[in-house]
Motif scaffolding. Structure first.
Motif, mmCIF file in Angstrom:
data_model
loop_
_atom_site.group_PDB
_atom_site.id
_atom_site.type_symbol
_atom_site.label_atom_id
_atom_site.label_comp_id
_atom_site.label_asym_id
_atom_site.label_seq_id
_atom_site.Cartn_x
_atom_site.Cartn_y
_atom_site.Cartn_z
ATOM 1 N N LYS A 43 0.842 -1.222 0.000
ATOM 2 C CA LYS A 43 0.000 0.000 0.000
ATOM 3 C C LYS A 43 0.850 1.233 0.000
ATOM 4 O O LYS A 43 1.260 1.829 0.638
ATOM 5 N N SER A 68 4.203 6.017 -7.790
ATOM 6 C CA SER A 68 3.353 4.982 -8.371
ATOM 7 C C SER A 68 3.795 4.639 -9.778
ATOM 8 O O SER A 68 4.121 5.503 -10.572
ATOM 9 N N TRP A 121 -8.438 -0.073 0.178
ATOM 10 C CA TRP A 121 -7.485 0.757 -0.554
ATOM 11 C C TRP A 121 -6.173 0.955 0.207
ATOM 12 O O TRP A 121 -5.171 1.390 -0.365
ATOM 13 N N LEU A 123 -2.631 0.362 1.801
ATOM 14 C CA LEU A 123 -1.519 -0.489 1.381
ATOM 15 C C LEU A 123 -1.188 -1.546 2.416
ATOM 16 O O LEU A 123 -1.057 -2.721 2.106
ATOM 17 N N THR A 150 5.133 7.110 -0.543
ATOM 18 C CA THR A 150 4.022 6.506 0.162
ATOM 19 C C THR A 150 3.666 7.343 1.385
ATOM 20 O O THR A 150 4.548 7.725 2.162
ATOM 21 N N LEU A 172 -4.181 10.445 -5.091
ATOM 22 C CA LEU A 172 -3.706 9.396 -4.207
ATOM 23 C C LEU A 172 -4.061 8.052 -4.819
ATOM 24 O O LEU A 172 -5.200 7.849 -5.267
ATOM 25 N N GLY A 174 -4.444 3.961 -4.425
ATOM 26 C CA GLY A 174 -4.658 2.917 -3.440
ATOM 27 C C GLY A 174 -3.959 1.624 -3.774
ATOM 28 O O GLY A 174 -3.195 1.520 -4.742
ATOM 29 N N ARG A 175 -4.243 0.590 -2.984
ATOM 30 C CA ARG A 175 -3.522 -0.673 -3.074
ATOM 31 C C ARG A 175 -3.659 -1.346 -4.431
ATOM 32 O O ARG A 175 -2.726 -1.964 -4.924
ATOM 33 N N LEU A 180 -7.910 7.248 -5.644
ATOM 34 C CA LEU A 180 -8.999 7.546 -4.727
ATOM 35 C C LEU A 180 -9.741 8.783 -5.230
ATOM 36 O O LEU A 180 -9.134 9.755 -5.665
ATOM 37 N N CYS A 211 -1.359 5.034 1.212
ATOM 38 C CA CYS A 211 -1.498 5.127 -0.245
ATOM 39 C C CYS A 211 -0.234 5.748 -0.818
ATOM 40 O O CYS A 211 0.634 6.233 -0.084
ATOM 41 N N ARG A 212 -0.141 5.747 -2.139
ATOM 42 C CA ARG A 212 0.941 6.442 -2.824
ATOM 43 C C ARG A 212 0.431 7.797 -3.311
ATOM 44 O O ARG A 212 -0.733 7.939 -3.679
#
Length: 486
Positions: A43, A68, A121, A123, A150, A172, A174-175, A180, A211-212
């Motif tokens: 994540k 990401s 979502w 990580l 992250t 942002l 998510g996993r 998002l 999240c990233r």
């Protein structure tokens, strides 16, 4: 393994986030004595918070953090669940919070299929121990890994913490590599921005790798931006505090009240008692949110005295963390319920009232006769107030109009009750009394079939259900065309 952080320090001023200045620093965090568990590469009132939830503290909000590899074609593929059963358990309608994302770790002993549904979502939830760190004091609350980009929440306390984190402009991820959904916010000067707000309930001794951050999503103007330059431009606000839970979540006031909105319904309850967006804090635990158009008339739910009003904000709205500490509202102290021989002015019908005036002290503070069990009710996010401190009001009187001022993803009324007017008073559960039906109305029998009737004259609103002054509406197509709640 080393824990690397880019620290985003928000220095608060006068215990508010809105007056903060920002200093960005980069350095190595202390090396953990043992390796991390799991893979980090796997994540986010009264305040809403409201003033009575968690008060802001004067503390540095520091940001733990990859870029990401997800292609931008995924950014419109927002991570939304199709399941609606979480509304009942969370007592919150997710669609009422665009741009807000709730993160909760599923309890190991929980058998609920929805306990961690919206947190898919996230990580990773990483269990840590303070002894893993040579110096706990330099571990930030909110951190960004400059290599992986992250965003993480770091909790080395022995208590759970609640964090509201707003990231402006940047997407942002998510996993599952999905962006998002963003929302928006507007400051007091009318300037609007895109943003995403994360609402995180983090267990003790846990790092929530959330999240990233897509650093390039908000920097199209730079020809060849470096990661360090993009980090320098990153704008994040946060409020991180130990979870201030309600000491008595079953506390219920014995007095019943009327409905706070006039006509035009029914109105969707978007967040109820213990709602996972903002109603899980002591100052909001029993609050009720009703979705309603801006300008909907607000009604006094009982006879009483206006003890506080504020409606100076005109444009401040949206989901920014800073909005948690500014809002418009009306606070009433209700009279004790009348005896059976008292006037019918306290009946659950909505009559046209006469306005009277009570005396106010030299300090412009209203006072009423002391009772053994007072009840204060507050209307929050209002657009305007039509009463002043010291005014006497009677049940059914229009006292203002609804709006979306403060931390407000959409126009709605946040309505709550208290046993005290103190700023840190916890909420109390309210009993809504059904209005008496008009037996002379030709449509009364037809309309009654659209309403939930369990024989009780009291109702307690739940998220995802429709209400007016007569209680729950079971027919979603029903409209109060006869304006019986006016």
């Amino acid at each position: 393994m080393k824990h690397r952080f880019a620290l985003l320090v928000l220095l608060t001023k006068a215990a508010t986030i809105s007056d903060c200045c920002v200093r960005v620093e980069y350095h190595m965090a202390p090396r953990a004595r043992s390796n991390k568990t799991g893979s980090k590469n796997k994540k986010g009132s009264k305040s809403n918070h409201k003033s009575r939830s968690q008060s802001s503290t004067s503390a540095s909000h520091q940001t733990s953090i990859p870029l990401s590899n997800t292609s931008t074609s995924h950014h419109n593929n927002h991570e939304n669940s199709d399941d609606d059963d979480r509304t009942e358990e969370w007592n919150f309608v997710r669609e009422a919070g665009p741009g807000c994302h709730i993160a909760r770790k599923k309890e190991q002993h929980s058998s609920s299929s929805t306990a961690d549904r919206d947190s898919g979502w996230v990580l990773e939830w990483e269990s840590v121990h303070p002894s893993d760190f040579e110096d706990e004091s330099v571990v930030p609350d909110v951190a960004i890994d400059p290599d992986e980009q992250t965003l993480s929440l770091c909790n080395l306390r022995n208590d759970p913490v609640v964090a509201y984190i707003t990231v402006y402009d940047n997407l942002l991820i998510g996993r599952n590599g999905k962006a998002l959904q963003q929302g928006s916010t507007t400051d007091k000067d009318g300037t609007s921005k895109s943003c995403t707000t994360l609402i995180v309930l983090c267990p003790p001794n846990t790092f929530a790798h959330l999240c990233r951050i897509d650093l390039e999503s908000a920097s199209q103007t730079l020809a060849t931006p470096s990661s360090r330059l993009l980090l320098d431009q990153l704008h994040i606000d946060s409020d991180v505090q130990v979870w201030n839970r309600h000491e008595n979540p079953n506390d219920e006031h014995e007095h019943s009240i009327g409905f706070p909105l006039q006509g035009g319904g029914p109105f969707l309850c978007t967040q109820g008692e213990g709602g996972h967006l903002t109603h899980f804090l002591a100052g909001n635990q029993h609050a009720i949110d009703f979705q309603c158009p801006k300008g909907t008339p607000l009604l006094a739910v009982g006879d009483g005295l206006v003890v506080q009003t504020q409606d100076e904000h005109q444009q401040l709205t949206g989901i920014a963390v800073s909005n948690l500490f500014s809002w418009n509202s009306i606070l009433l102290q209700l009279d004790p319920p009348p005896t059976s021989s008292s006037s019918s002015s306290s009946s659950s019908t909505c009559a046209t009232p006469k306005e009277t005036k009570d005396s106010v002290g030299d300090d412009n503070t209203a006072s009423v006769s002391e009772t053994t069990d007072p009840l204060f009710v507050e209307y929050v996010h209002i657009a305007s107030s039509q009463v002043q401190v010291g005014d006497r009001v009677v049940k059914g009187q229009v006292i203002g109009t609804s709006g979306g001022i403060g931390f407000s993803p959409e126009d709605h009324l946040h309505f709550a009750g208290y046993r005290s007017a103190a700023a840190d008073a916890p909420t109390v559960r309210l009993r809504f009394e059904k209005a008496k039906s008009d037996n002379n109305n030709n449509n009364n029998m037809a309309n009654s079939s659209c309403r939930q009737d369990d024989g009780s004259q009291i109702f307690y609103p739940r998220a995802g259900r429709l209400y007016d002054c007569h209680g729950e509406i079971v027919d979603k197509g029903f409209k109060d065309n006869d304006n019986k709640c006016s």
